[in-house]
Write a protein that holds these residues in place. Structure first.
Motif, PDB file in Angstrom:
ATOM      1  N   LEU A 587       0.821  -1.209   0.000  1.00 20.87           N
ATOM      2  CA  LEU A 587       0.000   0.000   0.000  1.00 20.87           C
ATOM      3  C   LEU A 587       0.857   1.262   0.000  1.00 20.87           C
ATOM      4  CD1 LEU A 587      -2.906   1.115   0.160  1.00 20.87           C
ATOM      5  CD2 LEU A 587      -2.721   0.991   2.661  1.00 20.87           C
ATOM      6  N   ARG A 588       2.031   1.191   0.635  1.00 19.47           N
ATOM      7  CA  ARG A 588       2.917   2.357   0.692  1.00 19.47           C
ATOM      8  C   ARG A 588       3.332   2.832  -0.696  1.00 19.47           C
ATOM      9  NH1 ARG A 588       6.428   3.592   5.397  1.00 19.47           N
ATOM     10  NH2 ARG A 588       7.833   4.334   3.779  1.00 19.47           N
ATOM     11  N   GLN A 589       3.381   1.926  -1.657  1.00 21.79           N
ATOM     12  CA  GLN A 589       3.869   2.286  -2.980  1.00 21.79           C
ATOM     13  C   GLN A 589       2.971   3.306  -3.680  1.00 21.79           C
ATOM     14  OE1 GLN A 589       4.493  -1.336  -5.190  1.00 21.79           O
ATOM     15  NE2 GLN A 589       5.714  -2.277  -3.573  1.00 21.79           N
ATOM     16  N   ARG A 590       1.741   3.419  -3.222  1.00 21.59           N
ATOM     17  CA  ARG A 590       0.802   4.357  -3.852  1.00 21.59           C
ATOM     18  C   ARG A 590       0.893   5.764  -3.257  1.00 21.59           C
ATOM     19  NH1 ARG A 590      -4.393   0.864  -2.688  1.00 21.59           N
ATOM     20  NH2 ARG A 590      -5.361   2.940  -2.881  1.00 21.59           N
ATOM     21  N   TYR A 591       1.706   5.904  -2.194  1.00 21.26           N
ATOM     22  CA  TYR A 591       1.744   7.180  -1.480  1.00 21.26           C
ATOM     23  C   TYR A 591       3.184   7.654  -1.262  1.00 21.26           C
ATOM     24  CZ  TYR A 591      -3.105   6.072  -0.237  1.00 21.26           C
ATOM     25  OH  TYR A 591      -4.440   5.762  -0.282  1.00 21.26           O
ATOM     26  N   ALA A 592       3.306   8.945  -1.025  1.00 23.68           N
ATOM     27  CA  ALA A 592       4.531   9.512  -0.470  1.00 23.68           C
ATOM     28  C   ALA A 592       4.361   9.577   1.045  1.00 23.68           C
ATOM     29  CB  ALA A 592       4.773  10.906  -1.028  1.00 23.68           C
ATOM     30  N   THR A 593       5.431   9.339   1.773  1.00 21.13           N
ATOM     31  CA  THR A 593       5.346   9.342   3.234  1.00 21.13           C
ATOM     32  C   THR A 593       6.420  10.262   3.791  1.00 21.13           C
ATOM     33  OG1 THR A 593       6.763   7.387   3.342  1.00 21.13           O
ATOM     34  CG2 THR A 593       4.392   7.013   3.370  1.00 21.13           C
ATOM     35  N   ALA A 594       6.053  11.109   4.737  1.00 18.66           N
ATOM     36  CA  ALA A 594       7.017  12.064   5.296  1.00 18.66           C
ATOM     37  C   ALA A 594       6.530  12.587   6.631  1.00 18.66           C
ATOM     38  CB  ALA A 594       7.244  13.234   4.328  1.00 18.66           C
ATOM     39  N   THR A 595       7.495  12.990   7.449  1.00 25.34           N
ATOM     40  CA  THR A 595       7.191  13.769   8.649  1.00 25.34           C
ATOM     41  C   THR A 595       7.341  15.244   8.301  1.00 25.34           C
ATOM     42  OG1 THR A 595       9.497  13.608   9.342  1.00 25.34           O
ATOM     43  CG2 THR A 595       7.969  11.993  10.256  1.00 25.34           C
ATOM     44  N   HIS A 596       6.648  16.088   9.049  1.00 24.82           N
ATOM     45  CA  HIS A 596       6.711  17.528   8.812  1.00 24.82           C
ATOM     46  C   HIS A 596       6.767  18.275  10.140  1.00 24.82           C
ATOM     47  CE1 HIS A 596       5.029  16.096   4.942  1.00 24.82           C
ATOM     48  NE2 HIS A 596       5.685  17.133   4.429  1.00 24.82           N
ATOM     49  N   SER A 597       7.220  19.508  10.061  1.00 22.92           N
ATOM     50  CA  SER A 597       7.273  20.339  11.263  1.00 22.92           C
ATOM     51  C   SER A 597       7.153  21.799  10.888  1.00 22.92           C
ATOM     52  CB  SER A 597       8.592  20.114  12.022  1.00 22.92           C
ATOM     53  OG  SER A 597       9.689  20.596  11.260  1.00 22.92           O
ATOM     54  N   ALA A 598       6.800  22.601  11.879  1.00 23.29           N
ATOM     55  CA  ALA A 598       6.818  24.058  11.750  1.00 23.29           C
ATOM     56  C   ALA A 598       7.564  24.598  12.964  1.00 23.29           C
ATOM     57  CB  ALA A 598       5.405  24.626  11.690  1.00 23.29           C
ATOM     58  N   VAL A 599       8.591  25.400  12.714  1.00 22.48           N
ATOM     59  CA  VAL A 599       9.459  25.903  13.777  1.00 22.48           C
ATOM     60  C   VAL A 599       9.330  27.417  13.854  1.00 22.48           C
ATOM     61  CG1 VAL A 599      11.806  25.920  14.693  1.00 22.48           C
ATOM     62  CG2 VAL A 599      11.069  24.035  13.213  1.00 22.48           C
ATOM     63  N   PHE A 600       9.092  27.906  15.061  1.00 22.73           N
ATOM     64  CA  PHE A 600       8.948  29.342  15.303  1.00 22.73           C
ATOM     65  C   PHE A 600       9.996  29.765  16.329  1.00 22.73           C
ATOM     66  CE2 PHE A 600       4.913  27.643  13.972  1.00 22.73           C
ATOM     67  CZ  PHE A 600       4.417  28.584  13.073  1.00 22.73           C
ATOM     68  N   VAL A 601      10.701  30.865  16.046  1.00 25.76           N
ATOM     69  CA  VAL A 601      11.853  31.264  16.858  1.00 25.76           C
ATOM     70  C   VAL A 601      11.795  32.755  17.161  1.00 25.76           C
ATOM     71  CG1 VAL A 601      14.373  31.565  16.802  1.00 25.76           C
ATOM     72  CG2 VAL A 601      13.365  29.430  16.012  1.00 25.76           C
ATOM     73  N   GLU A 602      12.200  33.108  18.369  1.00 26.22           N
ATOM     74  CA  GLU A 602      12.420  34.514  18.728  1.00 26.22           C
ATOM     75  C   GLU A 602      13.871  34.682  19.154  1.00 26.22           C
ATOM     76  OE1 GLU A 602      11.531  37.230  22.545  1.00 26.22           O
ATOM     77  OE2 GLU A 602       9.707  36.575  21.520  1.00 26.22           O
ATOM     78  N   VAL A 603      14.541  35.677  18.583  1.00 32.72           N
ATOM     79  CA  VAL A 603      15.927  35.959  18.946  1.00 32.72           C
ATOM     80  C   VAL A 603      16.041  37.384  19.474  1.00 32.72           C
ATOM     81  CG1 VAL A 603      16.813  34.383  17.179  1.00 32.72           C
ATOM     82  CG2 VAL A 603      16.634  36.830  16.667  1.00 32.72           C
ATOM     83  N   ALA A 604      17.094  37.598  20.258  1.00 36.14           N
ATOM     84  CA  ALA A 604      17.483  38.938  20.692  1.00 36.14           C
ATOM     85  C   ALA A 604      18.923  39.160  20.255  1.00 36.14           C
ATOM     86  CB  ALA A 604      17.351  39.081  22.205  1.00 36.14           C
ATOM     87  N   VAL A 605      19.165  40.244  19.539  1.00 34.26           N
ATOM     88  CA  VAL A 605      20.495  40.566  19.039  1.00 34.26           C
ATOM     89  C   VAL A 605      20.972  41.832  19.726  1.00 34.26           C
ATOM     90  CG1 VAL A 605      21.902  41.045  17.006  1.00 34.26           C
ATOM     91  CG2 VAL A 605      19.904  39.549  16.805  1.00 34.26           C
ATOM     92  N   ASP A 606      22.103  41.732  20.387  1.00 36.61           N
ATOM     93  CA  ASP A 606      22.670  42.888  21.074  1.00 36.61           C
ATOM     94  C   ASP A 606      23.170  43.892  20.047  1.00 36.61           C
ATOM     95  OD1 ASP A 606      24.946  44.501  22.372  1.00 36.61           O
ATOM     96  OD2 ASP A 606      23.997  43.521  24.101  1.00 36.61           O
ATOM     97  N   GLU A 607      22.641  45.111  20.125  1.00 35.79           N
ATOM     98  CA  GLU A 607      22.921  46.108  19.094  1.00 35.79           C
ATOM     99  C   GLU A 607      24.388  46.522  19.078  1.00 35.79           C
ATOM    100  OE1 GLU A 607      20.348  49.660  17.137  1.00 35.79           O
ATOM    101  OE2 GLU A 607      20.409  49.558  19.333  1.00 35.79           O
ATOM    102  N   ALA A 608      25.021  46.535  20.246  1.00 34.06           N
ATOM    103  CA  ALA A 608      26.413  46.975  20.312  1.00 34.06           C
ATOM    104  C   ALA A 608      27.393  45.839  20.050  1.00 34.06           C
ATOM    105  CB  ALA A 608      26.689  47.595  21.687  1.00 34.06           C
ATOM    106  N   LEU A 609      27.069  44.645  20.544  1.00 29.74           N
ATOM    107  CA  LEU A 609      28.017  43.535  20.476  1.00 29.74           C
ATOM    108  C   LEU A 609      27.769  42.596  19.303  1.00 29.74           C
ATOM    109  CD1 LEU A 609      28.159  42.621  24.270  1.00 29.74           C
ATOM    110  CD2 LEU A 609      29.709  44.110  22.989  1.00 29.74           C
ATOM    111  N   GLY A 610      26.555  42.593  18.780  1.00 32.39           N
ATOM    112  CA  GLY A 610      26.238  41.686  17.679  1.00 32.39           C
ATOM    113  C   GLY A 610      25.989  40.259  18.117  1.00 32.39           C
TER     114      GLY A 610
END
Length: 735
Positions: A587-610
């Protein structure tokens, strides 16, 4: 027969092997003892390309306690002179053979092995070995040698539509180049092999490996040994991430020394020598995307250039993800290799996807900002239920649920603030997201199940547990199939003498070995019922299979009080057994199979130091049925941490004049520490999938890292307005 116990699958069970690991009861490859055990130290080449003219081992041999210095001149015969052998994860070409001849193919190549009574003596003597070389000019820089690129043997899917024409007329178009560096696996446990020479001349090998049977087959081929004379065990593995897929050179060195000296030998590689075999290869990727005013993709071109060795053509699926993740009718994918004077690259967690999806997801973010569309909305606009590379629908794809639930828990804005406008004091704040994808495979695998005297069940397969929780997951699968509490199941693994299993990698262990464990336990359950029907005056003769259930160590009729315990059946018949081999269904031959994800990120960048700090991550995963949410969550957290490391920290830096990695230690190969990691939230969305395998499970080992580095890079852009296309993103690049 059905179990009436709460389903063992889906329960957040503590790790079965946890107590052994935290108390020191778990033994690893370099911790097994043997009478008269000798120790080996590897001498590594100091040149990158050339040949050995002479080896002076007199000073080393004169050290008390040194038994032998093995070189290409005095080693035991290697059967692989005709390049006729391979391992399960080998690349096209001629596999590297340690101490094969006088040729030096890469810097750090093993050129001698010193055997002594103890490790300290062996290492001291190894430092006294003098090697005279004839050095030749070498090339190790991918960028400088791109003109020598050749087509990769594993070509990506062929073109569809007219990508170049669609891009020429696209109202919105971006073109960008992304570069990812070499990375090394650096697992906690160094690579080691303890070869115990037994009285009958056979070898009992404790190896750091992701496949005991692969290591056994490799030794038998190159040393012309009968499989019955070699047994490989790997009960515990202290991390591998792909570095144990192929037998590394300490294994044949230790085995050759043991055979020659008729003594047990252990060879442990140093941390520096961990940088002298496989790695994630450096890649340069050029992407061109075109879309209409609404954000719908019109054309896509993904060109990949990667590095390989002179003697093998290593390939990974880097470009193919760009042809399957989003709906686009005009796609062209290319993949070329640059042969260099380096060792062959090796699969590393989510090989190909970690690199290829990174470039794709950064390009999608650039396209979103160019089109003035929320990056999340752009991905929803181009969502597809079909893998266009294969022309097949997905067996399941709950990626929309990952987007919606991940965005809700993260607090993803409907209207994105302009890049560089979010601030908290001297910190610039940025938000980024990306999609992840990994293939959901199943390989043939076998398992056995046997009833024990106390009514418990011993289940076995030759698979390994590299820290992923295999012991626990297989216990839960067996417990559910037999209606037993998990504590009444013992799972045995990591032994080449056990039923056949594939390498542990690719996120297919639960799918493959788990399916075999389930089949073996169902077969044992049937054998138990057949035995119960043979009992004198057995009431079970009058009940069909469906009218009997397994529950708490007993067979019990559903509609009557008739029951018989597993212990009673053992006392009557002895150990009842069953085995099974599970194959992917048609039955697998009739389908594509995969895992999926959605990643959400928050960063803080120091303006003086980078400096960049990842403050929080939400990773939403669609991986079918999750066997153990607790260990699965840990797998995703580990992947997220590695993705952050990939984005901000990791790179193996080579001095191309020497052809040698300079930061070949854990002090200078930068990895994140606790202070570098912010809040990580993992969520699994509901994704029933009756097609992928009987368990409905897709695996979570690889998907955790895919897309994370891109989400971080996209967040850094949103914080600063500066697009960094070369990883890792370090402060010098930002400033």
């Amino acid at each position: 027969m059905n179990s009436q116990l709460p389903a063992a699958i889906g329960t957040p069970l503590d790790r079965i092997d946890g107590p052994l690991k935290v108390t020191g009861g778990a033994r690893y490859a370099a911790e097994y003892r043997a009478e008269g055990l000798l120790h080996g130290a590897v001498v590594s080449s100091s040149i990158t390309l050339g040949r050995i003219l002479a080896i002076d081992s007199n000073a080393a041999s004169a050290i008390p306690g040194v038994h032998w210095v093995m070189t290409h001149l005095n080693r035991p015969p290697l059967a692989a002179d005709d390049d006729s052998y391979e391992d399960q994860d080998s690349a096209d070409g001629s596999s590297f053979r340690p101490l094969f001849n006088d040729r030096v193919l890469y810097n750090g190549q093993p050129v001698a092995l010193v055997i002594a009574d103890d490790l300290e003596t062996a290492r001291h003597a190894a430092a006294l070995v003098r090697v005279e070389y004839e050095s030749r000019p070498h090339s190790t820089d991918l960028r400088k040698n791109q003109a020598e690129a050749i087509p990769a043997p594993a070509e990506p899917p062929g073109p569809r539509g007219d990508a170049d024409g669609a891009l020429c007329s696209a109202p919105v178009r971006i073109e960008a180049e992304y570069e990812l560096p070499v990375e090394h696996h650096n697992p906690m446990e160094s690579h080691a092999s303890t070869v115990i020479f037994q009285s009958d001349g056979s070898l009992l090998v404790h190896d750091k490996t992701q496949g005991a049977q692969n290591s056994q087959s490799y030794l038998c081929q190159i040393l012309k040994l009968e499989p019955s004379r070699v047994r490989v065990q790997a009960a515990f593995v202290g991390g591998a991430f792909g570095s144990g897929l192929r037998p590394q050179y300490q294994l044949p060195l230790a085995a050759m020394a043991a055979i020659k000296l008729k003594r047990s030998v252990r060879v442990v590689l140093t941390r520096q020598q961990q940088f002298t075999f496989g790695y994630r290869p450096r890649t340069v990727q050029r992407l061109t995307l075109g879309a209409d005013e609404t954000g719908r993709l019109l054309g896509l071109v993904h060109q990949v250039t990667g590095q390989t060795s002179r003697f093998e053509q290593f390939t990974a699926h880097v470009a193919q993800w760009s042809g399957m993740l989003y709906r686009c009718d005009n796609v062209r994918l290319t993949y070329r290799l640059v042969p260099l004077d380096v060792y062959t690259p090796l699969d590393m967690r989510a090989p190909g996807a970690a690199e290829g999806v990174h470039a794709l997801e950064c390009a999608m973010d650039e396209l979103a900002w160019a089109a003035g569309i929320n990056p999340l909305h752009l991905r929803l606009i181009n969502f597809t239920d079909t893998n266009q590379n294969l022309g097949k629908p997905y067996s399941s794809k709950a990626l929309r649920d990952c987007y919606s639930e991940g965005a809700r828990q993260f607090g993803w804005p409907t209207q994105m603030p302009e890049p560089g406008t979010l601030r908290e004091g001297d910190q610039r704040i940025g938000l980024g997201m990306a999609t992840g994808v990994w293939e959901a495979l199943q390989m043939p695998a076998s398992a056995s199940a046997a009833l024990a005297v106390d009514g418990s069940v011993v289940v076995a397969s030759a698979t390994t547990d590299i820290g992923t929780g295999t012991y626990t997951a297989m216990t839960q699968i067996a417990a559910e199939a037999l209606g037993l509490p998990p504590e009444k199941v013992r799972f045995v693994l990591g032994d080449s003498s056990l039923p056949k299993a594939p390498l542990q990698g690719g996120s297919f262990t639960v799918s493959s070995v788990g399916s075999a464990v389930r089949e073996a336990c169902l077969a044992l359950r049937q054998n138990l019922l057949d035995a119960a029907r043979q009992l004198p005056s057995s009431p079970f003769q009058h009940f069909s299979d469906d009218q009997v259930q397994c529950s708490d160590g007993r067979l019990q009729a559903k509609t009557a009080e008739h029951r018989v315990g597993f212990v009673e059946l053992f006392q009557r018949y002895g150990s009842l057994r069953a085995s099974a081999t599970a194959h992917p269904s048609a039955l697998r031959q009739r389908y594509a199979t995969a895992t999926h994800s959605a990643v959400f990120v928050e960063v803080a960048v120091d303006e003086a130091l980078g400096t960049v700090r990842v403050r929080r991550v939400v990773s939403a995963i669609a991986a079918g049925r999750v066997v153990n949410p607790k260990t699965a969550r840990s797998q995703i957290i580990g992947g997220v941490i590695w993705g952050v490391s990939m984005a901000l920290h990791e790179a193996s830096l080579m001095d191309h004049r020497l052809g040698r990695f300079m930061n070949h230690n854990l002090a200078e190969y930068h990895l994140p520490v606790q202070a570098d990691i912010g809040d990580i939230r993992v969520l699994f969305v509901d994704e029933p999938d009756p097609v992928v395998n009987p368990l409905g499970s897709k695996g979570v080992g690889e998907i955790g890292i895919v897309g994370v580095a891109a989400a971080v890079a996209n967040a850094v852009y949103h914080a600063t307005g500066k697009r960094i296309r070369e990883l890792p993103i370090t402060l010098d690049k930002l400033l």
